[in-house]
Design a protein around this motif. Structure first.
Motif, mmCIF file in Angstrom:
data_model
loop_
_atom_site.group_PDB
_atom_site.id
_atom_site.type_symbol
_atom_site.label_atom_id
_atom_site.label_comp_id
_atom_site.label_asym_id
_atom_site.label_seq_id
_atom_site.Cartn_x
_atom_site.Cartn_y
_atom_site.Cartn_z
ATOM 1 N N ILE A 35 -27.304 -27.634 13.981
ATOM 2 C CA ILE A 35 -26.954 -28.560 12.904
ATOM 3 C C ILE A 35 -27.210 -30.122 13.393
ATOM 4 O O ILE A 35 -27.722 -30.905 12.868
ATOM 5 N N ALA A 36 -26.422 -30.269 14.634
ATOM 6 C CA ALA A 36 -26.307 -31.660 15.075
ATOM 7 C C ALA A 36 -25.787 -31.293 16.540
ATOM 8 O O ALA A 36 -25.016 -30.704 16.781
ATOM 9 N N SER A 37 -26.393 -32.416 17.589
ATOM 10 C CA SER A 37 -25.974 -32.160 18.822
ATOM 11 C C SER A 37 -24.253 -32.308 18.895
ATOM 12 O O SER A 37 -23.924 -31.958 19.959
ATOM 13 N N ASP A 38 -23.806 -32.835 18.190
ATOM 14 C CA ASP A 38 -22.076 -33.036 18.322
ATOM 15 C C ASP A 38 -21.421 -31.552 18.418
ATOM 16 O O ASP A 38 -20.456 -31.567 18.685
ATOM 17 N N PHE A 39 -22.351 -30.627 17.672
ATOM 18 C CA PHE A 39 -21.776 -29.341 17.522
ATOM 19 C C PHE A 39 -22.257 -28.325 18.426
ATOM 20 O O PHE A 39 -22.160 -27.052 18.284
ATOM 21 N N SER A 40 -23.109 -28.701 19.516
ATOM 22 C CA SER A 40 -23.712 -28.058 20.309
ATOM 23 C C SER A 40 -23.111 -27.533 21.520
ATOM 24 O O SER A 40 -23.414 -26.575 22.284
ATOM 25 N N HIS A 41 -22.025 -28.070 22.016
ATOM 26 C CA HIS A 41 -21.220 -28.063 23.209
ATOM 27 C C HIS A 41 -19.840 -28.281 23.012
ATOM 28 O O HIS A 41 -19.237 -29.321 22.445
ATOM 29 N N GLU A 51 -9.437 -33.346 33.085
ATOM 30 C CA GLU A 51 -9.178 -31.856 33.222
ATOM 31 C C GLU A 51 -10.014 -31.126 32.224
ATOM 32 O O GLU A 51 -10.845 -30.239 32.578
ATOM 33 N N ALA A 52 -9.895 -31.810 30.838
ATOM 34 C CA ALA A 52 -10.709 -30.885 29.846
ATOM 35 C C ALA A 52 -12.204 -30.908 29.919
ATOM 36 O O ALA A 52 -12.855 -29.984 29.628
ATOM 37 N N LEU A 53 -12.598 -32.086 30.563
ATOM 38 C CA LEU A 53 -14.113 -32.120 30.863
ATOM 39 C C LEU A 53 -14.542 -31.230 31.731
ATOM 40 O O LEU A 53 -16.042 -30.811 31.764
ATOM 41 N N LYS A 54 -13.768 -30.556 32.671
ATOM 42 C CA LYS A 54 -14.206 -29.306 33.469
ATOM 43 C C LYS A 54 -14.451 -28.140 32.752
ATOM 44 O O LYS A 54 -15.007 -27.247 33.689
ATOM 45 N N HIS A 55 -14.054 -27.810 31.584
ATOM 46 C CA HIS A 55 -13.729 -26.388 31.150
ATOM 47 C C HIS A 55 -14.622 -26.482 29.996
ATOM 48 O O HIS A 55 -14.249 -26.519 28.744
ATOM 49 N N SER A 56 -15.965 -26.106 30.187
ATOM 50 C CA SER A 56 -16.829 -25.837 28.838
ATOM 51 C C SER A 56 -16.494 -24.381 28.296
ATOM 52 O O SER A 56 -15.783 -23.253 28.842
ATOM 53 N N ILE A 57 -16.559 -24.353 26.918
ATOM 54 C CA ILE A 57 -16.429 -23.062 26.337
ATOM 55 C C ILE A 57 -17.792 -22.399 25.962
ATOM 56 O O ILE A 57 -18.727 -22.924 25.284
ATOM 57 N N GLU A 58 -17.958 -21.082 26.553
ATOM 58 C CA GLU A 58 -19.109 -20.561 26.343
ATOM 59 C C GLU A 58 -18.988 -19.744 25.232
ATOM 60 O O GLU A 58 -18.255 -18.792 25.029
ATOM 61 N N ALA A 59 -19.760 -19.873 24.156
ATOM 62 C CA ALA A 59 -19.439 -19.500 22.859
ATOM 63 C C ALA A 59 -20.234 -18.056 22.493
ATOM 64 O O ALA A 59 -20.928 -18.058 21.622
ATOM 65 N N ASP A 60 -20.088 -17.244 23.452
ATOM 66 C CA ASP A 60 -20.625 -15.933 23.248
ATOM 67 C C ASP A 60 -19.406 -14.954 22.887
ATOM 68 O O ASP A 60 -18.139 -15.374 23.036
ATOM 69 N N ARG A 61 -19.875 -14.077 22.405
ATOM 70 C CA ARG A 61 -18.564 -13.069 21.716
ATOM 71 C C ARG A 61 -17.509 -12.553 22.698
ATOM 72 O O ARG A 61 -16.247 -12.607 22.337
#
Length: 242
Positions: A35-41, A51-61
């Motif tokens: 939809i938009a780059s804002d919602f891709s990561h 601290e938050a910038l170090k921890h990505s959410i892997e959006a797999d099940r």
């Protein structure tokens, strides 16, 4: 006046496991990437920005299932699971989400809420807000929530317009973009320029105006009031289903 916007979906008591919630969230995040780059990561929220910038959410099940399991209410099983995150953008340019799912307690609703980029204190919008706050992007965001979570209803709306409404916030209402499940009723014919679209065999998506809907535009408010009256007569507005 700084007009702010959000998008959210709501559904009643539905007992689901962390695996069920993880599967639904995976469907939604896969749609959001397109939809938009804002919602891709997305990032986990932390005690500080660094601290938050170090921890990505892997959006797999599998990952999402683990996160929902960790978000279980420690006192009451019927309060379901929580998951939240943000996209790492600065201040008013950020998007974030908060999901409460698998809840089956009485008088509390499940919800998926997105807080969207908006104008800053100087009332000027940055590129993120200009990109996201369009009928095209928000209708796709509402569609993604509708397909994934199968809510009773979903909305993308101006907070300023909602301040004009007399009904409590958790009742079904009308926004710039609105989705109503067939569970709550069929949407009647509506006047131009409202666009209506079926979402699979689940429900109907409405877009009030192709341009940005604002509470400061009297034509927009008049259109919303007129459409709201028609939806109210059809039984689509009001309290959640029991």
């Amino acid at each position: 006046m700084i007009e702010t916007y959000y998008a959210s979906a709501y559904w009643g008591a539905r007992k689901e496991s962390p695996e069920d919630c993880g599967q639904r969230a995976e469907v939604m995040f896969n749609e959001l990437r397109t939809i938009a780059s804002d919602f891709s990561h997305w990032l986990k929220q932390g005690r500080s920005r660094n601290e938050a910038l170090k921890h990505s959410i892997e959006a797999d099940r599998a990952t999402l299932t683990k996160m929902f399991r960790r978000g279980k209410d420690r006192m009451f099983e019927d309060l379901g699971f929580r998951l939240n995150g943000w996209n790492g953008a600065d201040d008013h340019e950020a998007s974030s989400f908060n999901i409460r799912a698998g809840l089956y307690a009485e008088r509390i609703v499940n919800a998926c809420v997105f807080y969207l980029p908006n104008a800053g204190p100087d009332n000027k919008e940055g590129p993120n807000a200009q990109r996201v706050l369009t009928a095209t992007v928000l209708s796709e965001l509402v569609r993604a929530m509708a397909v994934a979570w199968e809510p009773e209803w979903a909305i993308a709306a101006s907070n300023s317009y909602e301040d004009l409404l007399p009904k409590p916030q958790l009742t079904r209402r009308l926004g710039w973009v609105t989705y109503y499940s067939d569970q709550v009723g069929r949407v009647p014919p509506l006047p131009a320029p409202v666009r209506m679209e079926r979402i699979d065999d689940k429900g109907t998506l409405l877009v009030l105006t192709p341009e940005r809907f604002t509470a400061t535009n009297p034509e927009h408010v008049a259109l919303a009031n007129r459409v709201g009256e028609l939806l109210d007569r059809a039984g689509l507005l009001g309290p959640p289903l029991p």
